[in-house]
Scaffold this motif. Structure first.
Motif, PDB file in Angstrom:
ATOM      1  N   PHE A  86       0.817  -1.208   0.000  1.00  0.00           N
ATOM      2  CA  PHE A  86       0.000   0.000   0.000  1.00  0.00           C
ATOM      3  C   PHE A  86       0.855   1.264   0.000  1.00  0.00           C
ATOM      4  O   PHE A  86       0.471   2.271  -0.597  1.00  0.00           O
ATOM      5  N   ARG A  87       1.994   1.236   0.653  1.00  0.00           N
ATOM      6  CA  ARG A  87       2.878   2.400   0.604  1.00  0.00           C
ATOM      7  C   ARG A  87       3.380   2.644  -0.817  1.00  0.00           C
ATOM      8  O   ARG A  87       3.423   3.783  -1.281  1.00  0.00           O
ATOM      9  N   ARG A  88       3.765   1.571  -1.508  1.00  0.00           N
ATOM     10  CA  ARG A  88       4.228   1.720  -2.889  1.00  0.00           C
ATOM     11  C   ARG A  88       3.107   2.225  -3.792  1.00  0.00           C
ATOM     12  O   ARG A  88       3.308   3.107  -4.628  1.00  0.00           O
ATOM     13  N   VAL A  89       1.931   1.644  -3.610  1.00  0.00           N
ATOM     14  CA  VAL A  89       0.787   2.078  -4.403  1.00  0.00           C
ATOM     15  C   VAL A  89       0.461   3.544  -4.113  1.00  0.00           C
ATOM     16  O   VAL A  89       0.193   4.335  -5.029  1.00  0.00           O
ATOM     17  N   ARG A 147     -14.932  -3.289   2.051  1.00  0.00           N
ATOM     18  CA  ARG A 147     -13.771  -3.261   1.156  1.00  0.00           C
ATOM     19  C   ARG A 147     -13.797  -2.008   0.276  1.00  0.00           C
ATOM     20  O   ARG A 147     -12.771  -1.357   0.068  1.00  0.00           O
ATOM     21  N   GLU A 148     -14.972  -1.665  -0.227  1.00  0.00           N
ATOM     22  CA  GLU A 148     -15.107  -0.476  -1.067  1.00  0.00           C
ATOM     23  C   GLU A 148     -14.822   0.786  -0.264  1.00  0.00           C
ATOM     24  O   GLU A 148     -14.153   1.710  -0.745  1.00  0.00           O
ATOM     25  N   ARG A 149     -15.316   0.849   0.973  1.00  0.00           N
ATOM     26  CA  ARG A 149     -15.049   2.012   1.830  1.00  0.00           C
ATOM     27  C   ARG A 149     -13.567   2.151   2.093  1.00  0.00           C
ATOM     28  O   ARG A 149     -13.012   3.265   2.082  1.00  0.00           O
ATOM     29  N   PHE A 150     -12.898   1.028   2.330  1.00  0.00           N
ATOM     30  CA  PHE A 150     -11.461   1.042   2.582  1.00  0.00           C
ATOM     31  C   PHE A 150     -10.718   1.620   1.376  1.00  0.00           C
ATOM     32  O   PHE A 150      -9.840   2.489   1.519  1.00  0.00           O
ATOM     33  N   LYS A 151     -11.063   1.156   0.180  1.00  0.00           N
ATOM     34  CA  LYS A 151     -10.391   1.628  -1.021  1.00  0.00           C
ATOM     35  C   LYS A 151     -10.644   3.114  -1.251  1.00  0.00           C
ATOM     36  O   LYS A 151      -9.735   3.858  -1.642  1.00  0.00           O
ATOM     37  N   LEU A 152     -11.872   3.554  -1.002  1.00  0.00           N
ATOM     38  CA  LEU A 152     -12.196   4.963  -1.190  1.00  0.00           C
ATOM     39  C   LEU A 152     -11.479   5.849  -0.176  1.00  0.00           C
ATOM     40  O   LEU A 152     -11.017   6.947  -0.512  1.00  0.00           O
ATOM     41  N   MET A 153     -11.382   5.386   1.064  1.00  0.00           N
ATOM     42  CA  MET A 153     -10.646   6.144   2.070  1.00  0.00           C
ATOM     43  C   MET A 153      -9.169   6.250   1.695  1.00  0.00           C
ATOM     44  O   MET A 153      -8.539   7.308   1.847  1.00  0.00           O
ATOM     45  N   PHE A 154      -8.608   5.159   1.200  1.00  0.00           N
ATOM     46  CA  PHE A 154      -7.211   5.174   0.768  1.00  0.00           C
ATOM     47  C   PHE A 154      -7.025   6.171  -0.375  1.00  0.00           C
ATOM     48  O   PHE A 154      -6.115   7.004  -0.353  1.00  0.00           O
ATOM     49  N   ALA A 155      -7.901   6.098  -1.372  1.00  0.00           N
ATOM     50  CA  ALA A 155      -7.806   7.008  -2.511  1.00  0.00           C
ATOM     51  C   ALA A 155      -7.975   8.460  -2.074  1.00  0.00           C
ATOM     52  O   ALA A 155      -7.272   9.354  -2.548  1.00  0.00           O
ATOM     53  N   ALA A 156      -8.905   8.707  -1.139  1.00  0.00           N
ATOM     54  CA  ALA A 156      -9.137  10.067  -0.654  1.00  0.00           C
ATOM     55  C   ALA A 156      -7.891  10.619   0.028  1.00  0.00           C
ATOM     56  O   ALA A 156      -7.537  11.793  -0.145  1.00  0.00           O
ATOM     57  N   GLU A 176       5.646  12.330   0.830  1.00  0.00           N
ATOM     58  CA  GLU A 176       6.017  10.919   0.953  1.00  0.00           C
ATOM     59  C   GLU A 176       5.813  10.427   2.382  1.00  0.00           C
ATOM     60  O   GLU A 176       5.326   9.313   2.609  1.00  0.00           O
ATOM     61  N   VAL A 177       6.176  11.263   3.349  1.00  0.00           N
ATOM     62  CA  VAL A 177       5.973  10.904   4.748  1.00  0.00           C
ATOM     63  C   VAL A 177       4.482  10.803   5.051  1.00  0.00           C
ATOM     64  O   VAL A 177       4.029   9.888   5.749  1.00  0.00           O
ATOM     65  N   LEU A 178       3.709  11.739   4.495  1.00  0.00           N
ATOM     66  CA  LEU A 178       2.266  11.737   4.727  1.00  0.00           C
ATOM     67  C   LEU A 178       1.612  10.493   4.127  1.00  0.00           C
ATOM     68  O   LEU A 178       0.688   9.921   4.719  1.00  0.00           O
ATOM     69  N   VAL A 179       2.097  10.050   2.965  1.00  0.00           N
ATOM     70  CA  VAL A 179       1.588   8.817   2.359  1.00  0.00           C
ATOM     71  C   VAL A 179       1.800   7.645   3.310  1.00  0.00           C
ATOM     72  O   VAL A 179       0.889   6.844   3.548  1.00  0.00           O
ATOM     73  N   ASP A 180       3.003   7.550   3.865  1.00  0.00           N
ATOM     74  CA  ASP A 180       3.297   6.456   4.791  1.00  0.00           C
ATOM     75  C   ASP A 180       2.446   6.548   6.047  1.00  0.00           C
ATOM     76  O   ASP A 180       1.914   5.544   6.535  1.00  0.00           O
ATOM     77  N   ASP A 181       2.309   7.770   6.585  1.00  0.00           N
ATOM     78  CA  ASP A 181       1.515   7.951   7.805  1.00  0.00           C
ATOM     79  C   ASP A 181       0.041   7.611   7.561  1.00  0.00           C
ATOM     80  O   ASP A 181      -0.601   6.951   8.386  1.00  0.00           O
ATOM     81  N   ALA A 182      -0.486   8.076   6.430  1.00  0.00           N
ATOM     82  CA  ALA A 182      -1.887   7.816   6.113  1.00  0.00           C
ATOM     83  C   ALA A 182      -2.129   6.318   5.900  1.00  0.00           C
ATOM     84  O   ALA A 182      -3.136   5.770   6.342  1.00  0.00           O
ATOM     85  N   THR A 183      -1.174   5.669   5.241  1.00  0.00           N
ATOM     86  CA  THR A 183      -1.284   4.223   5.015  1.00  0.00           C
ATOM     87  C   THR A 183      -1.296   3.473   6.340  1.00  0.00           C
ATOM     88  O   THR A 183      -2.134   2.600   6.569  1.00  0.00           O
TER      89      THR A 183
END
Length: 200
Positions: A86-89, A147-156, A176-183
């Motif tokens: 997920f971090r890479r994505v 699962r859909e909510r999870f994907k949408l939250m990640f995308a948001a 980049e740090v924020l991506v890792d923290d959010a993930t």
């Protein structure tokens, strides 16, 4: 002297020129007439591939989703834990959204959001890839809505991070740090508890 495109690549040439125009002048600067001038073809030539301006915009959006899907796919090819994937994505998502900000805005424009349209189908293919990031952690409940909510939250979270970078509120490195923290936060949330049953 106008170029002649009898060898079948006019559509590709038009999309390339249209994307350049999009980067320079935004959506408002895109017109079929100006596109024909840029591509050095007759004014009517673009209509052989795009019936109107919206068809051109939709084609650009589809191309954007396809390109982004390739980047996400590449990010998923390396093995690793769910968290690593997920971090890479997330970084691939944000990189695309920042590097192609005008195209990204067009991809998510409401006018291209018809449920049966090609843009929506291309978007669905992209977000289906997020299921691949969970590949080693099948849903323990089979709850598609969660699962859909999870994907949408990640995308948001990724969209928001990209927006902060493009508006120069934060630097690319901070992003980049924020991506890792959010993930990490999302993977540790209650929302992921019923989905990610392996170690994250």
């Amino acid at each position: 002297m106008r170029q002649s495109f009898h060898h079948g690549n006019l559509r590709a040439v038009l999309l390339e020129q249209a994307e350049a125009m999009l980067r320079e002048d935004g959506v408002d600067g895109l017109s079929l007439r100006e596109l024909a001038r840029r591509a050095e073809v007759s004014h009517g030539a673009p209509r052989s591939h795009f019936v109107d301006r919206q068809a051109l915009l939709d084609a650009l959006a589809v191309q954007g989703f396809e390109r982004m899907t390739e980047k996400i796919s590449a990010a998923l090819r390396s093995p690793g834990t769910v968290r690593e994937r997920f971090r890479r994505v997330g970084r691939a998502y944000v990189d695309f959204a920042v590097d192609d900000a005008a195209l990204m805005e067009l991809m998510f424009a409401a006018k291209s959001n018809s449920a049966d349209g090609p843009v929506n189908h291309a978007a669905v293919r992209l977000f289906t890839l997020l299921d691949d990031a969970m590949a080693d952690s099948p849903s323990s409940t089979g709850d598609d809505r969660t699962r859909e909510r999870f994907k949408l939250m990640f995308a948001a979270a990724m969209q928001g991070t990209a927006a902060l970078i493009t508006s120069q509120r934060i630097t690319r490195e901070q992003g980049e740090v924020l991506v890792d923290d959010a993930t990490d936060a999302l993977l540790a949330s209650k929302l992921s508890a019923g989905l990610l049953v392996n170690e994250a």
